[in-house]
Write a protein that holds these residues in place. Structure first.
Motif, mmCIF file in Angstrom:
data_model
loop_
_atom_site.group_PDB
_atom_site.id
_atom_site.type_symbol
_atom_site.label_atom_id
_atom_site.label_comp_id
_atom_site.label_asym_id
_atom_site.label_seq_id
_atom_site.Cartn_x
_atom_site.Cartn_y
_atom_site.Cartn_z
ATOM 1 N N GLN A 192 -11.422 0.987 -3.167
ATOM 2 C CA GLN A 192 -12.455 1.629 -2.348
ATOM 3 C C GLN A 192 -12.066 3.054 -1.969
ATOM 4 O O GLN A 192 -12.869 3.976 -2.056
ATOM 5 C CB GLN A 192 -12.635 0.836 -1.043
ATOM 6 N N LYS A 193 -10.821 3.181 -1.499
ATOM 7 C CA LYS A 193 -10.434 4.443 -0.866
ATOM 8 C C LYS A 193 -9.707 5.411 -1.788
ATOM 9 O O LYS A 193 -9.823 6.619 -1.635
ATOM 10 C CB LYS A 193 -9.518 4.153 0.337
ATOM 11 N N GLY A 246 -8.919 -2.485 -1.140
ATOM 12 C CA GLY A 246 -9.040 -1.243 -0.372
ATOM 13 C C GLY A 246 -8.560 -0.042 -1.153
ATOM 14 O O GLY A 246 -9.085 1.065 -1.007
ATOM 15 N N ASP A 257 -3.571 3.429 6.813
ATOM 16 C CA ASP A 257 -4.864 2.842 7.178
ATOM 17 C C ASP A 257 -6.007 3.392 6.328
ATOM 18 O O ASP A 257 -7.070 2.779 6.237
ATOM 19 C CB ASP A 257 -5.159 3.019 8.673
ATOM 20 N N ASP A 258 -5.765 4.527 5.663
ATOM 21 C CA ASP A 258 -6.832 5.055 4.816
ATOM 22 C C ASP A 258 -6.916 4.329 3.471
ATOM 23 O O ASP A 258 -7.752 4.667 2.637
ATOM 24 C CB ASP A 258 -6.647 6.567 4.605
ATOM 25 N N ARG A 318 0.843 -1.213 0.000
ATOM 26 C CA ARG A 318 0.000 0.000 0.000
ATOM 27 C C ARG A 318 0.872 1.255 0.000
ATOM 28 O O ARG A 318 0.595 2.234 -0.676
ATOM 29 C CB ARG A 318 -0.901 0.010 1.239
ATOM 30 N N ASN A 374 -5.825 -5.947 -2.171
ATOM 31 C CA ASN A 374 -5.655 -4.561 -2.594
ATOM 32 C C ASN A 374 -6.965 -3.873 -2.994
ATOM 33 O O ASN A 374 -6.947 -2.794 -3.581
ATOM 34 C CB ASN A 374 -4.661 -4.500 -3.758
ATOM 35 N N THR A 422 -6.870 0.779 3.555
ATOM 36 C CA THR A 422 -7.184 -0.621 3.855
ATOM 37 C C THR A 422 -8.600 -0.964 3.374
ATOM 38 O O THR A 422 -9.456 -0.089 3.230
ATOM 39 C CB THR A 422 -7.103 -0.898 5.368
ATOM 40 N N ASN A 423 -8.812 -2.257 3.176
ATOM 41 C CA ASN A 423 -10.095 -2.724 2.684
ATOM 42 C C ASN A 423 -11.053 -2.945 3.851
ATOM 43 O O ASN A 423 -10.813 -3.784 4.714
ATOM 44 C CB ASN A 423 -9.881 -4.045 1.931
ATOM 45 N N ASP A 424 -12.121 -2.183 3.883
ATOM 46 C CA ASP A 424 -13.082 -2.314 4.988
ATOM 47 C C ASP A 424 -13.789 -3.667 4.970
ATOM 48 O O ASP A 424 -14.233 -4.170 6.001
ATOM 49 C CB ASP A 424 -14.152 -1.214 4.904
ATOM 50 N N ASP A 425 -13.904 -4.251 3.768
ATOM 51 C CA ASP A 425 -14.645 -5.510 3.662
ATOM 52 C C ASP A 425 -13.828 -6.716 4.119
ATOM 53 O O ASP A 425 -14.359 -7.741 4.462
ATOM 54 C CB ASP A 425 -15.082 -5.748 2.203
#
Lengths: 582, 429
Positions: free
Chosen positions: A228-229, A225, A535-536, A201, A223, A538-541
């Motif tokens: 997502q982010k 996340g 941490d912004d 990341r 990856n 990372t994959n929330d799922d």
């Protein structure tokens, strides 16, 4: 001249360096030992020693020798071992007794990193040491600013990217060369939970800042996340999430043959001959789904067998000597391959369905539309979950081969790009693991060897380095080595990396998450770094495993309840069955 | 093997004797005598109520004793007697500890007194060579011993002089040594400044040179520390002394329970069988038992040279006791110049300190200060090397063959090595 004056005169110190010890009487070019003042340094710290070196012109110059503390041994000669036995057995606190607590002697072993002539100049080059440090000299603890200056010297022209801080000194930022990373390949190794994804990341984020095209092969969705982010963090970027379409280039039927051979039943010589006949006689168009193509092969094989049974030679030119049963066996094998590929495709799809808010696109044809995969300010993630290693290897091989060809033939189609290959042991297994038939091995070998010339960079990520192909690993110019506990993995590191010593290997099992050694051409000197955690991204799922709570909240479905109920009833019936023979 | 061949008959007999019946008569006899002696002394000790039980409860004890501030004293000596020079270094260190304090206040290793010089050099010497009538090199060992004894005592003196608030002060070694060997007329005096430094309480009479004699300094130091406000003990391990058992016998004679001729015979027997306080009381005392101190006379004036008989008579009497600190070691000897006011409490502290060194069974504080005070062998070896090199350099500079040969002989560790030296080289015989 006093100890302070020598370094003071040579340098313009940003803040004073603290005296922490004195070098013992025997030193070598590689290492020295020194007596440490209590609590003034710790393992992993970078320290500086004043010394003198002969120059080629017969002069002797003052230099600063930089080194890393590899080991600290503390002894208290005034604390007899017998006394500790009594303390233990009687449960006595040493503080209550007359045993001395202040007489600890700490001896540090320092591995030399190199020397600098001057800290004051703009360039602070670390030069390999060719003369031992002077015994009796002072050892100093450099200020954070000066240490940072040393570590990050000469980075300006190399597009430095921030990766974290020294483990031993949190106030010292560490940068690595993005230029060397994207062109000279990086090997990232560490056991599960060691922080491989943390590093990926970090690296991806920094390269995104530089608008560098990135292609990530992601077998587990680690990856996602980023998708997502990163859209929020990088609104100008294209973040593409692809799922694979198994296809092959028109002239590369060898790949198709291998896939059928490895996924299907074991065939005899005449059966292989018939399979070849089928492949030769049925055109494959680039971009066609391989499953569709196999379906055509099955149809053709079935109709050939039918004709054979009807003693018709229609369409059997070249296969007239093949029996109908042989053709039937090939058909069955092809059906098995089709079934497997379809299952994998469905598995991949059902995994994708778990992320309804993410938009997955079919991977464009890399031959005709490579620009849709590799473009400036674009991150492309190929989601491989559900696919077994051989089809995955095929997919990776075909895609990379095509992209590499575009770069090597004409540099105008797609820009230079950086490839991240997660679970690399599945794509470049070692010879002992059996790499026959893994098409990705030769492709990645080629990129590892020639990629630098054409701007194709590799970052191989693996948790089992000993299972990796050694030739490919030896082409990696930089290493990120995170926590490793397996002895075979540690031995691999020792074998693969130059200048690696046992003291460094001893650290490997003890690293915390995101801590590791950064070594090779991306950095001036090998460093033990705490990688910054993004941490912004990372994959929330896919969070940490939370199976205990999953079970706590588990509710049986209607179907499983009914199934249990019926099963119970049938059990009763079976028990009352008296007609069943004993 | 060749060694066995050359001694084959002796070897055969020796092994035969060892495996069949190794010296059966004498060994059995020793056991019988020892067993009888133990029984007699055990009975005397019990009758006299000399044996006491001490208590040691590790954790609880140290919780209580952590408030005690104690001092442990020991000396270290470096000497190297060459024909050209006699470098000599001596120091007495103190390990002062109060467990309940923290950091630097908790413990201190102090160079209480120290000296470095050359015993041949009149200007850098602790002894006044102008008052050394014989200048006899044979006295070097005695000078060294006297200096060591004086310096260790001086460290204790200094603590008393400085009015330290110790709970206890311990010296590694006897608190009083027989000084008869130093009573000969040829023994030199200490220099005035040395006396002033070592025994600051002492008012020198300039008109009486003998004030600076070791015996006088030691006598006055003994008397001075006898008046200390805190208990001072000298502790000796591995004792071969017979002072306690002889004094028990003397007490028995005085009480009339032992005839004088039996006393003489017993003393003679003890000497022949090499029975001493250590091996005897090891068999009598159990773990954590002690022998109460008895008053003994360490100095025997009749054996001293004339002038010093009176001085020896005025030495304080010494109280000697023993503590058996573990199952396996001989009891350790405890000396004091006064009868302990709190005998059990003091001996239990000594026992507790020894329990922290459970195998050696000696107060750990003294073991610690022993290590701290000892002048390390590497330092001694290095220093000797420099002295020898310097000696040789001067000899070579002088260009006199005989002097050079003499210097080389010194370096070659004595006559035999010199005889076996390689004959190559240009130095003539």
């Amino acid at each position: 001249m006093s100890k302070e004056n020598i370094i003071g005169k040579m340098t313009k110190l940003s803040s004073p360096w603290i005296d922490i010890g004195t070098i013992l009487g025997q030193t070598s070019i590689n290492e020295y030992m020194f007596y440490l003042k209590k609590f003034k340094a710790k393992k992993g710290d970078i320290v500086a020693a004043e010394s003198k070196l002969p120059t080629g012109e017969g002069k002797v110059i003052d230099v600063i020798v930089w080194g890393r503390i590899m080991e600290i041994v503390s002894t208290n000669d005034f604390l007899p071992n017998e006394a500790t036995k009594e303390l233990t057995e009687e449960n006595i606190s040493i503080q209550d007794t007359i045993l001395p607590l202040t007489k600890n002697d700490s001896i540090c072993t320092v591995k030399n990193l190199g020397y600098t002539e001057n800290l004051a100049g703009k360039k602070m080059e670390l030069i390999p040491l060719n003369y031992p440090v002077s015994p009796g000299g002072a050892v100093k603890y450099p200020s954070s600013q000066d240490l940072s200056k040393l570590l990050n010297a000469d980075m300006k022209g190399k597009n430095p990217i921030f990766i974290g801080n020294l483990v031993a000194r949190k106030d010292v930022d560490v940068y690595v060369s993005a230029d060397n990373m994207v062109s000279r390949h990086v090997l990232v190794i560490g056991m599960t939970g060691a922080g491989k994804s943390v590093w990926v990341r970090r690296a991806v984020r920094e390269l995104m800042e530089k608008q560098y095209p990135i292609l990530i092969f992601d077998p587990h969705g680690d990856n996602l996340g980023i998708v997502q982010k990163a859209k929020k963090l990088f609104p100008e970027h294209e973040i593409k999430l692809f799922y694979p379409k198994i296809s092959a280039p028109k002239n590369n039927k060898e790949v198709i043959f291998t896939l059928i051979e490895r996924l299907g039943n074991k065939l005899t010589e005449p059966q292989y001959e018939f399979l070849n006949w089928l492949l030769m006689n049925i055109e494959y168009e680039t971009g066609t789904s391989l499953i569709d193509y196999i379906k055509i092969l099955i149809q053709r094989s079935n109709s050939a067998a039918e004709n054979k049974r009807n003693k018709s030679s229609n369409g059997l030119r070249g296969a007239s000597h093949t029996g109908a049963s042989t053709m039937g066996v090939v058909s069955r094998s092809l059906r098995k391959v089709e079934k497997k590929l379809t299952e994998m495709e469905q598995s991949n799809k059902s995994n994708m369905d778990k992320f309804p808010h993410l938009k997955f696109e079919e991977l464009p044809d890399p031959y005709s539309q490579p620009e849709k995969i590799i473009a400036k300010s674009q991150v492309s993630i190929l989601y491989l979950k559900g696919y077994e290693s051989l089809p995955s290897s095929t997919i990776v091989s075909i895609l990379l081969e095509s992209l590499f060809n575009h770069r090597s033939v004409s540099s105008n189609v797609i820009p230079p790009f950086f490839t991240v290959l997660e679970e690399a042991q599945n794509f470049i297994p070692s010879k002992s693991e059996g790499q026959d038939g893994y098409p990705s091995v030769s492709t990645i070998k080629k990129i590892a060897t020639e990629g630098r010339k054409f701007g194709v960079g590799l970052m191989l990520v693996s948790q089992r380095p000993y299972r990796l192909d050694e030739t490919v690993c030896s082409q990696m110019n930089s290493y990120i080595i995170l926590r490793l506990k397996n002895e075979r993995d540690q031995n691999f590191v020792k074998k693969t990396m130059e200048n690696w010593d046992n003291e460094e290997a001893k650290q490997l099992p003890n690293f915390a998450n995101g801590q590791g050694i950064v070594s090779g051409q991306i950095t001036n000197i090998p460093l033990t770094v705490q990688i910054k955690f993004d941490d912004d991204l990372t994959n929330d799922d896919i969070g940490d495993e939370d199976f205990i709570n999953d079970v706590k909240n588990w509710k049986e479905t209607y179907i499983s309840k009914s199934k249990k109920l019926l099963s119970g009833k049938f059990d009763k019936i079976f028990k009352s069955d008296q007609r069943r023979p004993n | 093997m060749s060694s066995i061949n050359t001694n084959s008959s002796l070897f055969k007999e020796f092994i035969q004797n060892a495996v069949t019946s190794p010296s059966p008569k004498v060994q059995k006899n020793f056991m019988e005598v020892m067993g009888s002696i133990v029984q007699i002394f055990k009975k005397i000790c019990e009758d006299e109520k000399l044996i006491i039980d001490l208590e040691y409860k590790g954790k609880d004890y140290w919780k209580k004793a952590k408030d005690f501030k104690s001092c442990f004293v020991d000396g270290g000596v470096y000497s190297n007697f060459l024909s050209s020079s006699a470098p000599f270094a001596i120091r007495a260190k103190s390990f002062i500890i109060k467990p309940n304090e923290f950091g630097k206040n908790r413990e201190k290793f102090e160079d209480t007194v120290g000296y470095f010089g050359d015993l041949y050099d009149p200007n850098n010497n602790i002894y006044d060579l102008s008052e050394d009538p014989y200048e006899d090199n044979q006295l070097l060992t005695k000078k060294k011993d006297a200096a060591r004894i004086t310096f260790e005592m001086a460290a204790v003196v200094k603590h008393v002089f400085n009015k330290q608030n110790f709970k206890y002060c311990f010296l590694h070694g006897p608190l009083q040594t027989p000084i008869m060997p130093f009573s000969g007329p040829e023994f030199p005096l200490f220099k005035k400044n040395v006396v002033k430094t070592l025994v600051p309480f002492f008012k020198l009479n300039d008109e009486n040179d003998l004030d600076r004699h070791f015996i006088n300094i030691y006598l006055n130091s003994n008397k001075y520390i006898q008046k200390a406000k805190f208990p001072i003990y000298g502790i000796v391990e591995r004792t071969g002394s017979t002072i306690y058992l002889r004094n028990i016998l003397i007490r028995a004679v005085k009480k009339g329970v032992l005839a004088e001729h039996d006393y003489d015979k017993t003393v003679s027997l003890i000497k022949r069988y090499k029975i001493n306080d250590g091996n005897l009381f090891e068999l009598i005392l159990k773990n954590s038992q002690a022998l109460k101190p008895i008053e003994v006379e360490k100095q025997i004036p009749s054996k001293a040279w004339g002038d010093w008989q009176n001085a020896m008579d005025s030495f304080p009497k010494v109280f000697v006791g023993y503590v058996k600190t573990n199952k396996n070691q001989s009891p350790i000897r405890i000396e004091s110049l006064n009868y302990p006011k709190k005998l059990i409490e003091d001996y239990e502290y000594i026992l507790a300190c020894s329990k922290l060194l459970p195998s050696y069974g000696f107060p750990v504080g003294l073991d610690i200060v022993d290590k701290a005070a000892r002048i390390p062998s590497w330092l001694g070896r290095t220093a000797k090397g420099y002295y020898l090199k310097y000696y040789l350099k001067i000899a070579l500079d002088g260009n006199d063959k005989n002097t050079i040969t003499s210097a080389l002989k010194s370096i070659s560790h004595g006559g035999r090595s010199w005889q076996k030296r390689p004959k190559a080289g240009k130095v003539s015989k």
